[in-house]
Design an enzyme around this catalytic site. Structure first.
Site, PDB file in Angstrom:
ATOM      1  N   SER A 135       0.808  -1.166  -0.011  1.00  0.00           N
ATOM      2  CA  SER A 135      -0.009  -0.093  -0.023  1.00  0.00           C
ATOM      3  C   SER A 135       0.964   1.126   0.008  1.00  0.00           C
ATOM      4  CB  SER A 135      -0.887  -0.133   1.334  1.00  0.00           C
ATOM      5  OG  SER A 135      -1.733   1.286   1.394  1.00  0.00           O
ATOM      6  N   TYR A 149      -2.012  -1.130  10.287  1.00  0.00           N
ATOM      7  CA  TYR A 149      -1.931  -1.265   8.849  1.00  0.00           C
ATOM      8  C   TYR A 149      -0.689  -0.868   8.258  1.00  0.00           C
ATOM      9  CZ  TYR A 149      -3.592  -1.281   4.070  1.00  0.00           C
ATOM     10  OH  TYR A 149      -3.902  -1.356   2.685  1.00  0.00           O
TER      11      TYR A 149
END
Length: 247
Positions: A135, A149
């Site tokens: 990401s 995350y």
């Protein structure tokens, strides 16, 4: 781009990005083994894909998954499984321990375990390719912290580079795809609750739109293909130009 004869394992295969990857690869001629926690309903299946339910944190589940690969060889592995707990993730100083453990567990440990288990099959596949979905959050900080995350995805980028260096002499490539703001079912509900949030993200993205799962799938397909035969240890950012800006 046809890759007839390619056998590719895709984790997280029923999510928005995962399903798009499965569709893209099946369309390109891959035999796809698609795995997630549960097998999808008939209406959610991609025709032509082979579905196997597995828990990536369970060693027995991974063993069953690997044993389901036809012919005992893989030419590709796509680690797309991942979680983000938007309601409970946050600052490292406040996050609950179970949220931290679950996020790191699925996003990093699950990826590591599957890759380790699949390595003998990748070696048998000859010039195989691994693509890990990370990401842009693993490359840059976030306005509103999702530290579990973010850390998990930064670790995926780092681990992928290490894997690329270790397996490169064997002809096995490893790269990451780093999506930015992608309109998945998980994210679309947040934008439904706050249209202003979507408009702000579109305004901040140089291409002035959100990404689609198909945009990520196309990047994955390229990195798996022979067209990327000299590409390894790199991050392919799919974010409409968002991380290119100085804010």
């Amino acid at each position: 781009m046809s890759d007839t004869g390619s056998v590719t394992l895709v984790t997280g295969a029923t999510g928005g990005i995962g399903k798009a990857i499965v569709s893209e690869l099946v369309r390109g001629g891959h035999h796809v083994i698609a795995t997630d926690l549960r097998e999808p309903a008939a209406k959610d299946r991609v025709p032509g894909a082979q579905y196997v339910a597995s828990n990536l944190l369970d060693d027995a589940g991974i063993e069953r998954l690997i044993s389901a690969v036809p012919g005992g060889l893989l030419t590709g592995l796509v680690n797309a499984a991942g979680v983000a707990f938007f309601d409970t993730d946050g600052s490292v100083f406040d996050i609950a321990e179970p949220v931290w453990a679950q996020t790191i567990g699925v996003n990093l440990d699950g990826l590591r375990k599957v890759t380790k288990a699949a390595l003998p099959l990748l070696r048998a596949g000859n010039q195989a390719s691994i693509v890990n979905i990370a990401s842009t959050a693993g490359l840059r900080g976030m306005d509103d912290p999702l530290d579990a995350y973010q850390v998990s995805k930064a670790a995926v980028v780092s681990l992928s580079q290490s894997i690329a260096l270790q397996l490169g002499p064997e002809g096995i490539r490893c790269n990451t795809v780093c999506p930015g703001a992608i309109l998945t079912p998980m994210i679309s509900s947040l934008y439904d609750e706050s249209p202003e949030r979507r408009q702000d993200m579109e305004r901040r993205t140089p291409l002035r739109r959100l990404g689609l799962p198909e945009d990520v799938a196309s990047a994955v397909s390229f990195l798996l293909s022979d067209n990327a035969s000299f590409v390894t240890g790199t991050n392919l950012v799919v974010d409409g130009g968002w991380t290119a800006q100085i804010k």
